[in-house]
Design a protein around this motif. Structure first.
Motif, PDB file in Angstrom:
ATOM      1  N   ASP A 247       0.814  -1.213   0.000  1.00 50.70           N
ATOM      2  CA  ASP A 247       0.000   0.000   0.000  1.00 50.70           C
ATOM      3  C   ASP A 247       0.851   1.268   0.000  1.00 50.70           C
ATOM      4  O   ASP A 247       0.351   2.369   0.240  1.00 50.70           O
ATOM      5  CB  ASP A 247      -0.935   0.020   1.211  1.00 50.70           C
ATOM      6  N   CYS A 248       2.154   1.128  -0.282  1.00 53.42           N
ATOM      7  CA  CYS A 248       3.052   2.280  -0.307  1.00 53.42           C
ATOM      8  C   CYS A 248       2.666   3.220  -1.455  1.00 53.42           C
ATOM      9  O   CYS A 248       2.468   2.778  -2.595  1.00 53.42           O
ATOM     10  CB  CYS A 248       4.500   1.818  -0.471  1.00 53.42           C
ATOM     11  N   THR A 249       2.572   4.523  -1.159  1.00 61.58           N
ATOM     12  CA  THR A 249       2.110   5.478  -2.169  1.00 61.58           C
ATOM     13  C   THR A 249       3.129   6.591  -2.418  1.00 61.58           C
ATOM     14  O   THR A 249       2.765   7.719  -2.710  1.00 61.58           O
ATOM     15  CB  THR A 249       0.783   6.111  -1.723  1.00 61.58           C
ATOM     16  N   ALA A 250       4.397   6.262  -2.298  1.00 59.06           N
ATOM     17  CA  ALA A 250       5.435   7.277  -2.506  1.00 59.06           C
ATOM     18  C   ALA A 250       5.704   7.457  -3.997  1.00 59.06           C
ATOM     19  O   ALA A 250       5.839   6.484  -4.747  1.00 59.06           O
ATOM     20  CB  ALA A 250       6.722   6.869  -1.790  1.00 59.06           C
ATOM     21  N   THR A 251       5.760   8.711  -4.442  1.00 56.46           N
ATOM     22  CA  THR A 251       6.047   8.998  -5.847  1.00 56.46           C
ATOM     23  C   THR A 251       7.204   9.982  -5.936  1.00 56.46           C
ATOM     24  O   THR A 251       7.496  10.731  -5.005  1.00 56.46           O
ATOM     25  CB  THR A 251       4.818   9.611  -6.548  1.00 56.46           C
ATOM     26  N   ASN A 284      -3.297   7.931   5.791  1.00 55.61           N
ATOM     27  CA  ASN A 284      -3.563   6.710   5.031  1.00 55.61           C
ATOM     28  C   ASN A 284      -4.172   7.025   3.662  1.00 55.61           C
ATOM     29  O   ASN A 284      -5.066   7.858   3.547  1.00 55.61           O
ATOM     30  CB  ASN A 284      -4.511   5.798   5.815  1.00 55.61           C
ATOM     31  N   LYS A 285      -3.657   6.346   2.634  1.00 56.73           N
ATOM     32  CA  LYS A 285      -4.150   6.442   1.251  1.00 56.73           C
ATOM     33  C   LYS A 285      -3.925   7.822   0.633  1.00 56.73           C
ATOM     34  O   LYS A 285      -4.452   8.104  -0.437  1.00 56.73           O
ATOM     35  CB  LYS A 285      -5.640   6.069   1.190  1.00 56.73           C
ATOM     36  N   ARG A 286      -3.172   8.673   1.292  1.00 57.65           N
ATOM     37  CA  ARG A 286      -2.778   9.941   0.689  1.00 57.65           C
ATOM     38  C   ARG A 286      -1.338   9.804   0.240  1.00 57.65           C
ATOM     39  O   ARG A 286      -0.473   9.347   1.002  1.00 57.65           O
ATOM     40  CB  ARG A 286      -2.916  11.106   1.685  1.00 57.65           C
ATOM     41  N   PRO A 287      -0.977  10.176  -0.961  1.00 52.25           N
ATOM     42  CA  PRO A 287       0.380   9.972  -1.452  1.00 52.25           C
ATOM     43  C   PRO A 287       1.407  10.854  -0.741  1.00 52.25           C
ATOM     44  O   PRO A 287       1.087  11.963  -0.286  1.00 52.25           O
ATOM     45  CB  PRO A 287       0.272  10.356  -2.929  1.00 52.25           C
ATOM     46  N   VAL A 288       2.608  10.325  -0.630  1.00 54.49           N
ATOM     47  CA  VAL A 288       3.744  11.142  -0.203  1.00 54.49           C
ATOM     48  C   VAL A 288       4.571  11.398  -1.456  1.00 54.49           C
ATOM     49  O   VAL A 288       4.760  10.495  -2.280  1.00 54.49           O
ATOM     50  CB  VAL A 288       4.584  10.463   0.896  1.00 54.49           C
ATOM     51  N   THR A 289       5.051  12.610  -1.611  1.00 47.29           N
ATOM     52  CA  THR A 289       5.696  13.001  -2.867  1.00 47.29           C
ATOM     53  C   THR A 289       7.080  13.573  -2.611  1.00 47.29           C
ATOM     54  O   THR A 289       7.235  14.518  -1.835  1.00 47.29           O
ATOM     55  CB  THR A 289       4.854  14.054  -3.609  1.00 47.29           C
ATOM     56  N   LEU A 290       8.052  12.984  -3.277  1.00 49.75           N
ATOM     57  CA  LEU A 290       9.420  13.488  -3.241  1.00 49.75           C
ATOM     58  C   LEU A 290       9.690  14.189  -4.566  1.00 49.75           C
ATOM     59  O   LEU A 290       9.568  13.588  -5.630  1.00 49.75           O
ATOM     60  CB  LEU A 290      10.408  12.329  -3.046  1.00 49.75           C
ATOM     61  N   SER A 291      10.021  15.481  -4.504  1.00 45.27           N
ATOM     62  CA  SER A 291      10.274  16.261  -5.716  1.00 45.27           C
ATOM     63  C   SER A 291      11.707  16.770  -5.708  1.00 45.27           C
ATOM     64  O   SER A 291      12.198  17.247  -4.677  1.00 45.27           O
ATOM     65  CB  SER A 291       9.312  17.450  -5.804  1.00 45.27           C
ATOM     66  N   ILE A 292      12.375  16.667  -6.855  1.00 46.43           N
ATOM     67  CA  ILE A 292      13.754  17.152  -6.988  1.00 46.43           C
ATOM     68  C   ILE A 292      13.825  18.064  -8.199  1.00 46.43           C
ATOM     69  O   ILE A 292      13.453  17.669  -9.310  1.00 46.43           O
ATOM     70  CB  ILE A 292      14.746  15.976  -7.151  1.00 46.43           C
ATOM     71  N   THR A 293      14.305  19.280  -7.960  1.00 47.23           N
ATOM     72  CA  THR A 293      14.458  20.244  -9.038  1.00 47.23           C
ATOM     73  C   THR A 293      15.920  20.645  -9.132  1.00 47.23           C
ATOM     74  O   THR A 293      16.479  21.182  -8.160  1.00 47.23           O
ATOM     75  CB  THR A 293      13.605  21.497  -8.787  1.00 47.23           C
ATOM     76  N   GLY A 294      16.530  20.356 -10.267  1.00 50.86           N
ATOM     77  CA  GLY A 294      17.940  20.659 -10.446  1.00 50.86           C
ATOM     78  C   GLY A 294      18.163  21.993 -11.131  1.00 50.86           C
ATOM     79  O   GLY A 294      17.532  22.281 -12.154  1.00 50.86           O
ATOM     80  N   GLY A 295      19.045  22.806 -10.551  1.00 50.53           N
ATOM     81  CA  GLY A 295      19.421  24.074 -11.156  1.00 50.53           C
ATOM     82  C   GLY A 295      20.878  24.046 -11.578  1.00 50.53           C
ATOM     83  O   GLY A 295      21.523  22.990 -11.591  1.00 50.53           O
ATOM     84  N   GLU A 296      21.413  25.206 -11.889  1.00 47.91           N
ATOM     85  CA  GLU A 296      22.790  25.262 -12.357  1.00 47.91           C
ATOM     86  C   GLU A 296      23.790  25.038 -11.232  1.00 47.91           C
ATOM     87  O   GLU A 296      24.788  24.345 -11.410  1.00 47.91           O
ATOM     88  CB  GLU A 296      23.056  26.632 -12.999  1.00 47.91           C
ATOM     89  N   GLU A 297      23.502  25.606 -10.052  1.00 51.02           N
ATOM     90  CA  GLU A 297      24.449  25.527  -8.941  1.00 51.02           C
ATOM     91  C   GLU A 297      23.949  24.680  -7.773  1.00 51.02           C
ATOM     92  O   GLU A 297      24.721  24.326  -6.896  1.00 51.02           O
ATOM     93  CB  GLU A 297      24.770  26.941  -8.420  1.00 51.02           C
ATOM     94  N   GLN A 298      22.655  24.344  -7.763  1.00 55.00           N
ATOM     95  CA  GLN A 298      22.108  23.631  -6.626  1.00 55.00           C
ATOM     96  C   GLN A 298      20.903  22.796  -7.035  1.00 55.00           C
ATOM     97  O   GLN A 298      20.376  22.949  -8.146  1.00 55.00           O
ATOM     98  CB  GLN A 298      21.692  24.618  -5.533  1.00 55.00           C
TER      99      GLN A 298
END
Length: 381
Positions: A247-251, A284-298
């Protein structure tokens, strides 16, 4: 005779009484030499005598009484600190060590008063100054003793964490070999899966414990940056966190260039703790979201989940070690040591980054990590 003069003239007699008292309370007198029993008593007394003859204004006296006065007697502080360290080394407990100062204070006052022919207002001032000096010595000794206690505990935890890795690895490898070489029925597969999951949780806890101890024994976590892809590491961390959880909802959401130079092992710790924290506290049943945004220096990494918000009063201590949420405290056994978010913060600091958290009922909880793409290595402990 003024008290400062009395102490100098009778210092050996006073130290003899110190020695007899220390002998009476010593934890193992057979291992205590006379030099150990007398320790820094003479240095403390002579430094106290010098302090008493130093001019002091009324405002300085009031400040010193509250522990806020300027340091006027470094020799007293040094002798007292050394005394506290050595008393810890030879086995005195904190109560025994502090009782030495109580006895020293009473001994000096008793011997001095018994020799006085007539009272004088200056003598009462002498007693105040002597008490201040002894209190300063006691504070320094206690602080040094406590520091030695903390260091001994940290070293023990480091040894424990290090030695636990070998049996954990043996458990993990044995279960893997069972899966490869033995045909197991459904029940046995369930048991093996539970063993694997438990070993994985214990390995994370041991890693957190070692990182915590390293941070206390040194200035920061040691890192060895090397080229890596943060998005790839994030996906691997999500896969591991969701293993065995149908039931893992990580995206994972990725934008921009996520290549950089970081310590892969440390970033794995950061990701595992952030993801694990979001999964544990997310609704419960709500997604967890990992977001990564890459820039020029960070790169900017955000970990978001819905669920019970972090109380505003707890935000300031959320990254402190050994802090657990109220839901964890009430929820029975946990795989958390209360070190996860502390480790996250230490990893971020070691990479010269920043971390912030926001939390409310409508928007959920978001941890925001900013990491420069190039990090300077730090020396290993």
């Amino acid at each position: 005779m003024r008290l400062s003069e009395f102490i100098v003239q009778h210092v050996n007699r006073i130290v003899d009484e110190w020695e007899q008292f220390a002998k009476a309370i010593a934890p193992d007198i057979d291992l205590m030499s006379r030099a150990i029993l007398r320790d820094h008593a003479k240095s403390i007394l002579l430094a106290a005598s010098r302090d008493m003859t130093t001019a002091q204004t009324a405002s300085e006296q009031a400040a010193k009484a509250m522990g806020e006065g300027p340091e006027k007697t470094p020799s007293l502080d040094e002798a007292a600190a050394s005394h506290g360290e050595l008393r810890h080394t030879v086995g005195f407990d904190l109560v025994q060590m502090t009782s030495e100062f109580r006895h020293l204070r009473a001994c000096v006052i008793r011997l001095w008063v018994n020799g006085l022919e007539s009272p004088d207002l200056a003598y009462f001032q002498d007693m105040i100054r002597f008490n201040e000096a002894i209190d300063e010595a006691l504070a320094e000794s206690t602080a040094a003793y406590a520091e030695q206690v903390n260091r001994s505990r940290d070293i023990f935890l480091a040894i424990l964490g290090h030695d636990l890795r070998a049996p954990l690895q043996a458990v993990s490898m044995s279960t893997e070999m069972l899966l490869r070489k033995t045909k197991l029925d459904a029940d046995a597969l369930t048991y093996v899966s539970l063993i694997t999951s438990g070993a994985r949780h214990m390995a994370v806890m041991v890693s957190d414990l070692l990182a915590f101890v390293r941070s206390r024994l040194g200035t920061s976590l040691p890192i060895e940056p090397a080229p890596m892809d943060l998005a790839s590491a994030a996906q691997a961390a999500i896969d591991e966190a969701c293993a065995g959880q149908p039931d893992c909802t990580a995206t994972l959401n990725v934008r921009g260039d996520t290549q950089g130079e970081w310590d892969r092992g440390r970033l794995d710790q950061l990701l595992q703790n952030l993801i694990g924290n979001a999964l544990q506290h997310g609704a419960n049943k709500r997604p967890v979201t990992l977001s990564i945004t890459g820039g020029e220096e960070q790169v900017i990494l955000t970990m978001h989940n819905y669920g019970e918000p972090i109380p505003e009063a707890a935000i300031s201590t959320i990254f402190d070690p050994l802090v657990r949420s109220s839901s964890e405290e009430l929820g029975g056994p946990s795989t958390s040591l209360g070190l996860g978010l502390f480790i996250v913060k230490e990893v971020v600091i070691a990479h010269q980054g920043t971390i912030e958290v926001s939390s409310n009922e409508a928007d959920g909880t978001t941890f925001t990590v900013v990491l420069p793409k190039r990090s300077r290595p730090t020396q290993s402990l």
